[in-house]
Each structure stands twice: as C-alpha cells, then as structure tokens.
Design a protein around this motif. Structure first.
Motif, PDB file in Angstrom:
ATOM      1  N   GLU A 264       0.843  -1.197   0.000  1.00 18.11           N
ATOM      2  CA  GLU A 264       0.000   0.000   0.000  1.00 18.11           C
ATOM      3  C   GLU A 264       0.877   1.245   0.000  1.00 18.11           C
ATOM      4  O   GLU A 264       1.884   1.302   0.719  1.00 18.11           O
ATOM      5  CB  GLU A 264      -0.903  -0.001   1.241  1.00 18.11           C
ATOM      6  CG  GLU A 264      -1.857   1.181   1.317  1.00 18.11           C
ATOM      7  CD  GLU A 264      -2.672   1.161   2.599  1.00 18.11           C
ATOM      8  OE1 GLU A 264      -3.897   1.340   2.512  1.00 18.11           O
ATOM      9  OE2 GLU A 264      -2.079   0.957   3.677  1.00 18.11           O
ATOM     10  N   ALA A 265       0.510   2.225  -0.812  1.00 19.34           N
ATOM     11  CA  ALA A 265       1.280   3.465  -0.883  1.00 19.34           C
ATOM     12  C   ALA A 265       0.335   4.653  -0.836  1.00 19.34           C
ATOM     13  O   ALA A 265      -0.681   4.681  -1.542  1.00 19.34           O
ATOM     14  CB  ALA A 265       2.112   3.516  -2.164  1.00 19.34           C
ATOM     15  N   GLU A 266       0.676   5.633   0.015  1.00 19.54           N
ATOM     16  CA  GLU A 266      -0.031   6.905   0.038  1.00 19.54           C
ATOM     17  C   GLU A 266       0.966   7.980  -0.369  1.00 19.54           C
ATOM     18  O   GLU A 266       1.957   8.228   0.320  1.00 19.54           O
ATOM     19  CB  GLU A 266      -0.613   7.195   1.420  1.00 19.54           C
ATOM     20  CG  GLU A 266      -1.789   6.294   1.762  1.00 19.54           C
ATOM     21  CD  GLU A 266      -2.527   6.725   3.015  1.00 19.54           C
ATOM     22  OE1 GLU A 266      -1.960   7.534   3.787  1.00 19.54           O
ATOM     23  OE2 GLU A 266      -3.655   6.254   3.233  1.00 19.54           O
ATOM     24  N   MET A 267       0.712   8.585  -1.515  1.00 21.38           N
ATOM     25  CA  MET A 267       1.605   9.590  -2.063  1.00 21.38           C
ATOM     26  C   MET A 267       1.072  10.983  -1.726  1.00 21.38           C
ATOM     27  O   MET A 267      -0.104  11.283  -1.978  1.00 21.38           O
ATOM     28  CB  MET A 267       1.713   9.431  -3.585  1.00 21.38           C
ATOM     29  CG  MET A 267       2.132   8.033  -4.032  1.00 21.38           C
ATOM     30  SD  MET A 267       3.720   7.530  -3.349  1.00 21.38           S
ATOM     31  CE  MET A 267       4.794   8.760  -4.097  1.00 21.38           C
ATOM     32  N   TYR A 268       1.929  11.824  -1.139  1.00 22.03           N
ATOM     33  CA  TYR A 268       1.539  13.176  -0.761  1.00 22.03           C
ATOM     34  C   TYR A 268       1.915  14.149  -1.872  1.00 22.03           C
ATOM     35  O   TYR A 268       3.072  14.203  -2.309  1.00 22.03           O
ATOM     36  CB  TYR A 268       2.229  13.601   0.529  1.00 22.03           C
ATOM     37  CG  TYR A 268       1.814  12.824   1.756  1.00 22.03           C
ATOM     38  CD1 TYR A 268       0.730  11.955   1.742  1.00 22.03           C
ATOM     39  CD2 TYR A 268       2.520  12.958   2.948  1.00 22.03           C
ATOM     40  CE1 TYR A 268       0.355  11.239   2.868  1.00 22.03           C
ATOM     41  CE2 TYR A 268       2.146  12.258   4.088  1.00 22.03           C
ATOM     42  CZ  TYR A 268       1.064  11.395   4.036  1.00 22.03           C
ATOM     43  OH  TYR A 268       0.686  10.689   5.151  1.00 22.03           O
ATOM     44  N   ILE A 269       0.927  14.935  -2.307  1.00 24.84           N
ATOM     45  CA  ILE A 269       1.155  15.914  -3.371  1.00 24.84           C
ATOM     46  C   ILE A 269       0.676  17.280  -2.887  1.00 24.84           C
ATOM     47  O   ILE A 269      -0.532  17.458  -2.636  1.00 24.84           O
ATOM     48  CB  ILE A 269       0.415  15.543  -4.673  1.00 24.84           C
ATOM     49  CG1 ILE A 269       0.907  14.186  -5.213  1.00 24.84           C
ATOM     50  CG2 ILE A 269       0.627  16.615  -5.734  1.00 24.84           C
ATOM     51  CD1 ILE A 269       0.024  13.032  -4.891  1.00 24.84           C
ATOM     52  N   PRO A 270       1.583  18.262  -2.708  1.00 25.63           N
ATOM     53  CA  PRO A 270       1.168  19.619  -2.314  1.00 25.63           C
ATOM     54  C   PRO A 270       0.362  20.269  -3.441  1.00 25.63           C
ATOM     55  O   PRO A 270       0.698  20.134  -4.617  1.00 25.63           O
ATOM     56  CB  PRO A 270       2.486  20.358  -2.085  1.00 25.63           C
ATOM     57  CG  PRO A 270       3.534  19.297  -2.008  1.00 25.63           C
ATOM     58  CD  PRO A 270       3.038  18.154  -2.826  1.00 25.63           C
ATOM     59  N   LYS A 271      -0.680  20.997  -3.050  1.00 30.74           N
ATOM     60  CA  LYS A 271      -1.525  21.649  -4.055  1.00 30.74           C
ATOM     61  C   LYS A 271      -1.985  22.999  -3.528  1.00 30.74           C
ATOM     62  O   LYS A 271      -2.350  23.128  -2.358  1.00 30.74           O
ATOM     63  CB  LYS A 271      -2.737  20.776  -4.369  1.00 30.74           C
ATOM     64  CG  LYS A 271      -3.613  21.342  -5.472  1.00 30.74           C
ATOM     65  CD  LYS A 271      -4.803  20.458  -5.734  1.00 30.74           C
ATOM     66  CE  LYS A 271      -5.691  21.064  -6.818  1.00 30.74           C
ATOM     67  NZ  LYS A 271      -6.900  20.248  -7.052  1.00 30.74           N
ATOM     68  N   THR A 272      -1.973  23.991  -4.400  1.00 35.31           N
ATOM     69  CA  THR A 272      -2.461  25.329  -4.049  1.00 35.31           C
ATOM     70  C   THR A 272      -3.931  25.444  -4.431  1.00 35.31           C
ATOM     71  O   THR A 272      -4.303  25.195  -5.581  1.00 35.31           O
ATOM     72  CB  THR A 272      -1.651  26.411  -4.776  1.00 35.31           C
ATOM     73  OG1 THR A 272      -0.264  26.269  -4.451  1.00 35.31           O
ATOM     74  CG2 THR A 272      -2.126  27.790  -4.367  1.00 35.31           C
ATOM     75  N   ILE A 273      -4.769  25.794  -3.449  1.00 35.12           N
ATOM     76  CA  ILE A 273      -6.203  25.948  -3.705  1.00 35.12           C
ATOM     77  C   ILE A 273      -6.625  27.344  -3.261  1.00 35.12           C
ATOM     78  O   ILE A 273      -5.940  28.008  -2.482  1.00 35.12           O
ATOM     79  CB  ILE A 273      -7.030  24.882  -2.965  1.00 35.12           C
ATOM     80  CG1 ILE A 273      -6.821  25.007  -1.453  1.00 35.12           C
ATOM     81  CG2 ILE A 273      -6.688  23.496  -3.445  1.00 35.12           C
ATOM     82  CD1 ILE A 273      -7.751  24.106  -0.656  1.00 35.12           C
ATOM     83  N   LYS A 274      -7.777  27.784  -3.769  1.00 37.51           N
ATOM     84  CA  LYS A 274      -8.303  29.092  -3.389  1.00 37.51           C
ATOM     85  C   LYS A 274      -9.544  28.922  -2.540  1.00 37.51           C
ATOM     86  O   LYS A 274     -10.465  28.185  -2.902  1.00 37.51           O
ATOM     87  CB  LYS A 274      -8.634  29.915  -4.640  1.00 37.51           C
ATOM     88  CG  LYS A 274      -7.412  30.495  -5.324  1.00 37.51           C
ATOM     89  CD  LYS A 274      -7.812  31.464  -6.431  1.00 37.51           C
ATOM     90  CE  LYS A 274      -6.570  32.121  -7.039  1.00 37.51           C
ATOM     91  NZ  LYS A 274      -6.940  33.107  -8.102  1.00 37.51           N
ATOM     92  N   LYS A 275      -9.541  29.571  -1.380  1.00 41.20           N
ATOM     93  CA  LYS A 275     -10.699  29.575  -0.485  1.00 41.20           C
ATOM     94  C   LYS A 275     -10.967  31.009  -0.046  1.00 41.20           C
ATOM     95  O   LYS A 275     -10.089  31.677   0.492  1.00 41.20           O
ATOM     96  CB  LYS A 275     -10.436  28.691   0.742  1.00 41.20           C
ATOM     97  CG  LYS A 275     -10.589  27.203   0.470  1.00 41.20           C
ATOM     98  CD  LYS A 275     -10.507  26.403   1.754  1.00 41.20           C
ATOM     99  CE  LYS A 275     -10.732  24.915   1.494  1.00 41.20           C
ATOM    100  NZ  LYS A 275     -10.660  24.113   2.741  1.00 41.20           N
ATOM    101  N   ASN A 276     -12.201  31.459  -0.326  1.00 38.13           N
ATOM    102  CA  ASN A 276     -12.596  32.824   0.043  1.00 38.13           C
ATOM    103  C   ASN A 276     -11.651  33.868  -0.551  1.00 38.13           C
ATOM    104  O   ASN A 276     -11.286  34.851   0.098  1.00 38.13           O
ATOM    105  CB  ASN A 276     -12.648  32.975   1.563  1.00 38.13           C
ATOM    106  CG  ASN A 276     -13.618  32.005   2.211  1.00 38.13           C
ATOM    107  OD1 ASN A 276     -14.679  31.720   1.645  1.00 38.13           O
ATOM    108  ND2 ASN A 276     -13.270  31.499   3.373  1.00 38.13           N
ATOM    109  N   GLY A 277     -11.221  33.606  -1.788  1.00 37.07           N
ATOM    110  CA  GLY A 277     -10.371  34.554  -2.476  1.00 37.07           C
ATOM    111  C   GLY A 277      -8.915  34.518  -2.070  1.00 37.07           C
ATOM    112  O   GLY A 277      -8.111  35.301  -2.568  1.00 37.07           O
ATOM    113  N   LYS A 278      -8.554  33.611  -1.180  1.00 34.30           N
ATOM    114  CA  LYS A 278      -7.175  33.501  -0.713  1.00 34.30           C
ATOM    115  C   LYS A 278      -6.579  32.155  -1.115  1.00 34.30           C
ATOM    116  O   LYS A 278      -7.277  31.147  -1.132  1.00 34.30           O
ATOM    117  CB  LYS A 278      -7.114  33.654   0.807  1.00 34.30           C
ATOM    118  CG  LYS A 278      -7.541  35.022   1.308  1.00 34.30           C
ATOM    119  CD  LYS A 278      -7.406  35.111   2.822  1.00 34.30           C
ATOM    120  CE  LYS A 278      -7.807  36.494   3.330  1.00 34.30           C
ATOM    121  NZ  LYS A 278      -7.676  36.585   4.807  1.00 34.30           N
TER     122      LYS A 278
END
Length: 363
Positions: A264-278
């Motif tokens: 079993e492998a869980e791969m972590y991927i950073p991601k930029t998201i927008k919430k409330n304009g930030k």
C-alpha cells in the motif's frame, strides 16, 4: 484450396507447439513449480497483481508454462480466473487496524508513530552480482533459517505490527485534504466494459491490475514534466491483511478466508487551492494498493491516481482514456501479437495504392 490451406496450417501449428515444448527442455531438467513460487516471489506477485487473482501456486505454474514470460503468464492466469464461480465480495479491509506490517517507511517524516520499519528490501543493497557457488549458498541458507525462523515464529504468536496511518497525523492538523466520503458501491470492472468518464473506484481497479512497467513509465513521465504532480512517499507499507466474507443471507456471520500479502502506498502531493479569495496550500493523497510485494507499482499507481483525479486533459497522463486504455497487459500484448497474423489482403491493397500513385506521378 481453402480446405488444403486449413489442413496444412493446422499441421504446422501442431508441429510448432511440439517444437515449443522441446525448446523448454532441450537445455536440461525443468525448474520445479515449487522452486519458482519460493525463489521468484516478486515475479509471482507481479503476475497475480496483473491477473487479479491471488493464487501464488497457480501464478508460479503459469510462469513455468510460459517460460517466464510475464504477459503470457498473466494471460493464462486471467483466462483461468474467468472460469471460476463468483461467490460474492469480501468485506472492506481496514489496513490501519488489520494489516500485519512487515515493512513500513515514510519519506515525508524522519520519525513516524511506531517508527520506520525497513523490512525486506533491495533499496539499500549494492547492485553486485553474487558469484558464490552452490555449496556456499546452501551454507548461507542454513544460517539465515537458523537466525530468522525463531524470530518469525515469535512475531506471529505476539500478533504485533499493526500501526495507524501516517496520514492521520496530518489530518488532525488540518493539512491533509482527503477526498469526500463516497459510500456508493464500487463498480466491478471485471464484469463490465470500460466506459468514460470513469469513477474513481473503476480507475483504481484498472490501475491495480495494470502492467507494472506501464504504470512505472507513465508515473515517471509525470515527474519528468508530462504531468503536474511532485509526490513524496507519505507512507509505504507491505504486510498481510485478513480477508472475510459475509453471505447475504447471514449478514452477521463473517467467514475468515485467509491472509493475503499486499503493498500500500499513500503519495503526498502539495496543491495550491483558493478559499474565500485567498490561496492556501494543502496536501492531497494519491493511493496505490496491489497484490504482493510490488512497491514500484504501488507508488506509480498512487501518482497516476492523483493525476487522473485531477483530470487535466492538456497533459497525456491526465487523460483517463489515454492512460487506462494503454496499461493493460492483455490488451497491449494481444494487439501487438495480432500483427504477426496474416495481413496479406490488407497489405496488398496498400501496395496497389502505392503503385497507382507512383504511376500517376510518372504520367
């Protein structure tokens, strides 16, 4: 003419098959199936994963019959699988609480709850061919059995090696962005034709039974710039999990079927998201889960899971049709093998077209 051609063709095929059997034995005694199962475990695991059937002895037999050809062995085992009666579906496996861990590492953290467990791996060895003779090898086997057999017996009786997921730590901190819960029944891709768009449960099944080298190539291309994922191994674990089956008429009585080895492998991927304009950074997970010890495939599956979930069709590895249609061992091998069959009529028509084009050009 047709009858003679078919008759002659059948005799040639039978002679070809007899010659194939001779080629298997002309160099000496055949390798025992039990030896393949015991000493070529990673190869057996790959065949079981791609065939979607956990049967080590049958996978070893298929490899023995196919002279070690993985794609041919997968074809044999998957064909056998299609003849088996389907009893039902096993209960959901909780790897956090049920997996008896044999190997567990994280590249994301130096210290993890329960500690890193290197286990059995080729990761830390020097890639040098072992030229020891058979007598030296037999002596080494005796020493290893005497050293590890008592330890394995002790570990089995102690029932240790169950650990909570590393991702639980990030989730508690609000850093990990898990996919929303989906309690709908997963589709069984062994009983239906692949249709697009797919559900995640369908994609995970196809990835899990995909050809290991194909998954590796696609995942590598993502990291090399043909995708938008920059993954870190959050947790990679190898171990055994129990499988239970519950009859529909007796929902309270679960039958224990046995244990299977999984990676079993869980791969972590950073991601930029927008919430409330930030803008905000979060960690998303790509998930891999395959039969046996097959770490590269599990990691590759996790990377592709994330890429396909993102679904960016501007990237080749974000196009589910491109990826899912081209990772299956049977489909790929079958289509390429069919090129060896007679294509006399179609090729002659191409030659006729070329000749006519050349004649018109000369005129």
């Amino acid at each position: 003419m047709t009858y003679v051609a078919v008759k002659g063709g059948q005799e040639a095929i039978e002679a070809s098959l007899k010659l194939l059997e001779y080629r298997k034995i002309e160099q000496g005694d055949q390798l025992k199936i039990s030896a393949i199962e015991a000493n070529m475990k990673l190869l057996v695991d790959q065949v079981m994963s791609e065939a979607s059937l956990y049967a080590p002895n049958l996978a070893a037999r298929a490899l023995w019959q196919a002279e070690g050809s993985v794609e041919e062995a997968v074809f044999l085992l998957r064909a056998y699988r299609s003849t088996l009666e389907r009893m039902g579906y096993s209960e959901i496996i909780d790897t956090s609480n049920e997996m008896q861990v044999q190997r567990r590492i994280s590249a994301a953290f130096k210290d993890i709850p329960g500690g890193q467990m290197l286990g059995a791996t080729y990761d830390y060895m020097h890639r040098l061919i072992d030229f020891s003779d058979e007598d030296e090898h037999r002596e080494q086997v005796k020493q290893l059995l005497a050293e590890f057999r008592p330890q394995e017996t002790e570990m089995k009786t102690a029932e240790i090696g169950k650990y909570e997921k590393v991702s639980a730590y990030l989730q508690d901190q609000g850093i990990l962005n898990r996919l929303p819960e989906n309690n709908t029944e997963p589709e069984d891709m062994t009983k239906k034709v692949l249709e697009f768009p797919t559900k995640r449960s369908e994609r995970l099944q196809i990835l899990s039974r995909g050809m290991a080298q194909s998954l590796m190539a696609f995942a590598y291309s993502i990291i090399r710039g043909y995708g938008d994922a920059h993954p870190t191994v959050g947790e990679l674990r190898v171990g055994t999990v129990p499988v239970y089956y519950t009859e529909e008429q007796q929902s309270e009585a679960a039958y224990y079927l046995g244990k299977i080895e999984m990676t079993e492998a869980e791969m972590y991927i950073p991601k930029t998201i927008k919430k409330n304009g930030k803008e905000k950074m979060e960690i998303e997970i790509g998930y891999g889960f395959v039969y046996g010890r097959n770490e590269t495939k599990a990691i590759s599956m996790g990377i592709l899971d994330y890429s396909l979930e993102e679904g960016n069709k501007e990237l080749p590895t974000g196009d589910e049709e491109f990826v899912l249609y081209h990772i299956d061992s049977i489909e790929s091998t079958g289509f390429l093998s069919h090129l060896k069959l007679p294509h006399y009529v179609t090729f002659q028509s191409k030659l006729d077209s070329i000749r006519k084009t050349q004649e018109r050009g000369e005129e």
